[in-house]
Structures are given as C-alpha cells and as structure tokens.
Design an enzyme around this catalytic site. Structure first.
Site, PDB file in Angstrom:
ATOM      1  N   GLY A  61      22.480 131.587  62.873  1.00  0.00           N
ATOM      2  CA  GLY A  61      21.253 132.699  64.229  1.00  0.00           C
ATOM      3  C   GLY A  61      20.325 132.889  63.871  1.00  0.00           C
ATOM      4  O   GLY A  61      19.690 133.099  62.918  1.00  0.00           O
ATOM      5  N   GLY A  63      16.584 135.088  66.085  1.00  0.00           N
ATOM      6  CA  GLY A  63      16.526 136.242  66.669  1.00  0.00           C
ATOM      7  C   GLY A  63      15.196 136.590  66.509  1.00  0.00           C
ATOM      8  O   GLY A  63      14.400 136.932  66.061  1.00  0.00           O
ATOM      9  N   GLY A  64      14.570 137.749  67.584  1.00  0.00           N
ATOM     10  CA  GLY A  64      13.449 138.521  67.158  1.00  0.00           C
ATOM     11  C   GLY A  64      13.260 139.176  65.900  1.00  0.00           C
ATOM     12  O   GLY A  64      11.958 139.314  65.776  1.00  0.00           O
ATOM     13  N   MET A  65      14.191 139.970  65.035  1.00  0.00           N
ATOM     14  CA  MET A  65      14.174 140.217  64.017  1.00  0.00           C
ATOM     15  C   MET A  65      13.787 139.080  62.954  1.00  0.00           C
ATOM     16  O   MET A  65      14.786 139.939  61.870  1.00  0.00           O
ATOM     17  CB  MET A  65      14.569 141.656  63.909  1.00  0.00           C
ATOM     18  CG  MET A  65      14.673 142.739  64.742  1.00  0.00           C
ATOM     19  SD  MET A  65      13.171 143.188  64.385  1.00  0.00           S
ATOM     20  CE  MET A  65      13.495 143.552  62.626  1.00  0.00           C
ATOM     21  N   GLY A  66      14.099 137.921  63.174  1.00  0.00           N
ATOM     22  CA  GLY A  66      14.109 137.366  61.959  1.00  0.00           C
ATOM     23  C   GLY A  66      15.294 136.219  62.040  1.00  0.00           C
ATOM     24  O   GLY A  66      16.057 135.744  62.895  1.00  0.00           O
ATOM     25  N   VAL A  68      18.556 134.552  60.419  1.00  0.00           N
ATOM     26  CA  VAL A  68      19.819 134.673  59.473  1.00  0.00           C
ATOM     27  C   VAL A  68      20.351 133.571  59.044  1.00  0.00           C
ATOM     28  O   VAL A  68      20.844 132.176  59.528  1.00  0.00           O
ATOM     29  CB  VAL A  68      20.693 135.602  60.112  1.00  0.00           C
ATOM     30  CG1 VAL A  68      22.286 136.548  59.191  1.00  0.00           C
ATOM     31  CG2 VAL A  68      20.173 136.546  60.768  1.00  0.00           C
ATOM     32  N   LYS A  83      19.076 138.125  55.616  1.00  0.00           N
ATOM     33  CA  LYS A  83      18.390 137.657  56.277  1.00  0.00           C
ATOM     34  C   LYS A  83      16.652 137.492  56.031  1.00  0.00           C
ATOM     35  O   LYS A  83      16.316 138.405  55.682  1.00  0.00           O
ATOM     36  CB  LYS A  83      18.092 138.750  57.922  1.00  0.00           C
ATOM     37  CG  LYS A  83      17.447 139.284  59.071  1.00  0.00           C
ATOM     38  CD  LYS A  83      17.919 140.258  59.661  1.00  0.00           C
ATOM     39  CE  LYS A  83      17.527 140.321  60.868  1.00  0.00           C
ATOM     40  NZ  LYS A  83      18.394 141.583  61.463  1.00  0.00           N
ATOM     41  N   ASP A 177      18.140 151.649  66.714  1.00  0.00           N
ATOM     42  CA  ASP A 177      18.876 150.180  67.450  1.00  0.00           C
ATOM     43  C   ASP A 177      19.520 149.857  67.863  1.00  0.00           C
ATOM     44  O   ASP A 177      20.764 148.711  67.776  1.00  0.00           O
ATOM     45  CB  ASP A 177      17.810 148.771  66.567  1.00  0.00           C
ATOM     46  CG  ASP A 177      17.533 148.494  67.461  1.00  0.00           C
ATOM     47  OD1 ASP A 177      16.891 148.018  68.802  1.00  0.00           O
ATOM     48  OD2 ASP A 177      17.862 146.742  67.435  1.00  0.00           O
TER      49      ASP A 177
END
Length: 518
Positions: A61, A63-66, A68, A83, A177
């Site tokens: 998947g 997301g905003g943090m990279g 995976v 990641k 977070d």
C-alpha cells in the site's frame, strides 16, 4: 504486515493503505508532494535498489508516509514489510537525519506489543526501513470492515497499546502519531501491536535536537488524533500519546473520528476547544469504568489525564474490565463436552425411534445400534467425569469451569457478530443459500426420475437399472448437501453449541461439575 489494504479480504493479510483521514503534516511547506515512487516502474526501481538484501514480492500500500512492500529478507529468509519513505526524508538533510536517529532508537525496542524495526536501509538515494510483518489488519481496517468494535476489543487495545507506550515512554520516546492505522490487530491472537514510530520524538533528558530536527514549534502528526499541545507545537510528553489513544478508543466505539472538520486548521481549532462527548453516552454497553478511563485520556489539559500509560493500564486492571483469559484445560474440556452433548442427543433420538417402532420391528433389530451408542456415551461420560476431577486437582473450582464455559460461548457469539457485520461473508452466505435452494428441486427431480424408471417384477419388488441407482444416489447426496448448507449458517449457533449451553450450563451440568470438581 501493516495496515490497511484498499481491497482487503477476510482471509488474507491486509496491507497498508493511505490514511482515510489526513496525511502527516508539518508547519513548513512540503516541497515534494506525493509519494517517493509514482511511475509505472516504481516497484521495479525499489526491487533493483534493495536487491542485495530484499526480494520484493508485492506492494502492500501507499500513504502519506511512503510506500510499503512485502519483501523477503534474503539473508535471514523471513518476510518483512519494507517501507520506502517520501522525498523529504531522502532529500532534506535535517529530516533525513532526524528519521535515521529516531528510527535507530526505536529499532532497539523489543516489546510484544510493538511491531519491531529490523533495520534502516539507504540505497541509490532511497531511504527505507524494514519492520516485522504482522498477519492481521489495522484497527482502522477492522472498523471499516465490521463497524464499531465490541468493548472487549477496545479494552484489549487500550491495554496492549498502553503497555507499548509505557515501554516507549520509559525509554524516552514519544510516538506522536497514535491513530487507528498505526495499531495492528493480529489475526490469530487478537493482540494489538503499535507500529510506525517514524515521527516519534526522543524525549530523554539531555537529548539535544540538531537544527531542523523534531523540536518545539514543529507540528507533526495526524490532526484528527492530535493532542492540543501537539497541535500548537508546545512541549509534549507521554500524556500527549494518551490523548490520541483516547480518541482512537472513541473512534473504535463509534466508527468515526470524534473530532474532525473540513480543513486542517478547523480540525486543530476543534482539538483545542471541542471536548469529545462522554464515552458512556455513545453506546449503552460501555461500562462506567471504561468510559471514565477514556474520558480522562481525552481531557484537554495534560495534568487532568493519567500521569502515564502505566496508570491507564493499572486503572483498567483495577476495574477488571478485561475479560479473564480462559485456561487451556477448561477450553479443551468445553470442546470435549460439546461432542458428548451430540452423542447424548442422538442417543435420545434413537430411543424415541425404538419406542415409536417397537411393534413394527423386532426390538433386537433396532436396539443393537442403540446399545452400542449407549456404551459409547457412558464411556465418554465417565471419561469426562475424571477429566473434570483432574481440573479440580489443578486448582480450578466448579465456578471457574462454568465461567470458562460462558467465556467460550461468548467468544463464539462475538465471532458470529463479526461475521454478520462483514459484507463479504454476508454476500457469500446469500450465494450459498441461493445455490442450496436451487439444488433442492433438482435433487427431488433426480430422485423422481429414478423412481419412475424402475420396473415392477413382482409384489413389492422392482428392478432398477444401474443408471437409475446412480441417479437416485446423486439426488440423495445433492439433497443432503443442500440441507446442510441451509441449516448450518455461520451466523447462528450450531446444534452442538445449543446443546452445550442447555446441558452443561443448566442444573445438570452444574451438578455434574460440583460433584466431579468439588
């Protein structure tokens, strides 16, 4: 594995997906919007860069943090979640240095409720870290798939994440977070694991942040689950994570974030001013102690919250909110008694048939199989009596065993509730019922065809061809399969469970256990 796939299935690991709420934010402009790798060859590029250590299997998947990826560590021959981080971590020296320093801190963690970080990797300008692969789904995905969760799961999440936070805070690291996407639920055990310390903050006394690293004045996190002091960039401690955990509990109770808005600024403003509704008012099944613990976590002032994660866990333990674990011997004994209940049921059914047909058939013809079943039932009954006595020697009382039995039945009912809430399972069940209903008239048609194809050769005697015999057997088999599919539903308690509840939780079962266990 990591949370949460865009198209999860209930029988497969659930990979990560973009946060359904907001990406991580900073108070400075993001010069690199989007993800690190966006082209059609992105997975190939990652596979090439990390080929010396990892074999990329598929993308889990983004997301905003990279992004995976599910990968296999070639050297250790184990699956990992790799990641690959977004551009600012690789190109901006300060952010890169912060991430490397703080991830190395969390990589030293060893706790059963924290997804382990194995290593930090740099290849060809790419920055990534390898972490444990958890077979399960995120709390966010669980809620999206099944809706609001039961209080038992919420208590388990508060306990498990509380233990993880107590461990991290004790080592001077604040997560910053805590959100549903960062809490994994292990499929096999139901254990909650905290992951993604990627924006965590080292808070150990004497730690000096390098220029541009995480510091007071920088806003990092997910707005919907951000504490007021974190939203304003003030100094924070472990109580900030407790606030976020309280909002996660409210999300799990209702299925939606308790504080939201149309913009980041609006959400942050509401985090500063809007008090979430009392947890006990959101659902009728919330114990007062659980509601009070959640309300205390989401107090706006840090000093009004629990003094630390340990205090939260202690409060839950003191209120006895968590259901007691069912000892393995009692769980196995419950399984044995369920099979014994079926034997007793069929014994009674056969006895009734004997009574109804005693005049038509010889008693011996029917009683022989019943005698055999009776012998089996008596033998099993005696075996279970001595099994119950052994439970007494292990220190269990009759009340302990009965409590374990109720716990087993409650687990079964909770499992059925989850299945009823799972849209994919409901669709499959409807399809199964439709097929079974279609098969029933086909089965009768086959048997009718075989019946009419017989040839009478004498009084009460018929000749049936091999083909018709095959057709008749096929019809009977099809009818039997159809009836089983219609009667046995994953959404209802089965016969053995109903008999178990009636027999062993009733006066007969209580008397049996008190006599055997003492």
């Amino acid at each position: 594995m990591l949370p949460s796939a865009p198209r999860p299935t209930p029988h497969a690991p659930c990979p990560i997906s973009p946060s359904p709420i907001r990406p991580h934010i900073h108070d400075h402009a993001n010069p690199h919007p989007g993800l690190l790798l966006t082209g059609p060859g992105s997975e190939l590029a990652v596979a090439s860069a990390f080929a010396d250590r990892y074999r990329i299997e598929r993308e889990l998947g983004r997301g905003g943090m990279g992004a995976v990826y599910l990968a296999r560590d070639v050297a250790l021959d184990r699956p990992v979640a790799l990641k690959v981080l977004p551009p600012e971590f690789a190109s901006e020296g300060s952010l890169r240095e912060r991430f490397l320093r703080e991830t190395r801190v969390t990589a030293s963690f060893s706790h059963p409720n924290i997804v382990p970080v194995y290593s930090v990797e740099e290849r060809d300008g790419l920055l990534a870290f390898a972490m444990g692969y958890v077979e399960g789904e995120s709390l966010a995905e669980r809620v999206r798939r099944l809706g609001p969760v039961d209080t038992r799961t919420i208590v388990r999440v508060l306990q498990d994440v509380g233990y993880a936070l107590a461990y991290a805070h004790g080592r001077g690291v604040i997560h910053r977070d805590i959100k549903p996407d960062n809490i994994m639920i292990e499929r096999a055990t139901g254990r909650a694991l905290l992951m993604d310390f990627g924006i965590s903050r080292a808070a150990t006394a004497g730690t000096t942040a390098a220029p541009g690293l995480t510091r007071v004045g920088e806003v990092v996190g997910t707005p919907e689950f951000m504490s007021p002091e974190q939203a304003t960039g003030d100094e924070i401690d472990g109580r900030s994570d407790l606030y976020s955990l309280g909002l996660v509990a409210l999300f799990a109770l209702t299925g939606s974030a308790p504080i939201t808005g149309s913009s980041v600024a609006q959400i942050i403003t509401r985090q500063l001013t809007q008090l979430p509704p009392p947890a006990a008012t959101l659902r009728d099944d919330i114990p007062n102690a659980l509601g009070g613990a959640i309300d205390r976590c989401v107090a706006k002032q840090p000093e009004e919250r629990f003094r630390g994660a340990e205090a939260l866990v202690e409060a839950i333990d003191a209120a006895q909110l968590a259901p007691a674990e069912i000892p393995v011997p009692i769980r196995m004994f419950a399984q044995e008694l369920q099979s014994l209940g079926l034997i007793i049921f069929f014994l009674l059914l056969m006895s009734w048939l004997i009574f109804q047909n005693a005049k038509q058939f010889g008693n011996l013809n029917i009683s022989l199989p019943v005698v055999m079943i009776l012998a089996v039932a008596v033998t099993r009954f005696v075996e279970n009596f001595f099994t119950a006595k052994r439970l007494g020697t292990f220190g269990f009382s009759a009340d302990d065993v009965l409590k374990g039995f109720r716990g087993v039945l409650n687990e079964h009912e909770e499992h059925r509730r989850r299945l009823r809430a799972d849209a994919a399972t409901v669709r499959r069940r409807k399809g199964t019922v439709r097929r079974a209903l279609i098969q029933v008239p086909i089965a009768f048609a086959l048997m009718a065809f075989a019946f009419h194809g017989r040839v009478k050769i004498g009084p009460g005697q018929y000749h049936v061809s091999a083909l018709n015999v095959t057709i008749a057997i096929s019809g009977l088999c099809l009818l039997g399969v159809s009836l089983v599919l219609l009667v046995r539903s994953p959404f209802r308690a089965q016969l053995n469970e109903r008999l178990f509840r009636l027999l062993w939780l009733g006066p007969v079962g209580r008397g049996f256990l008190r006599r055997a266990v003492g």
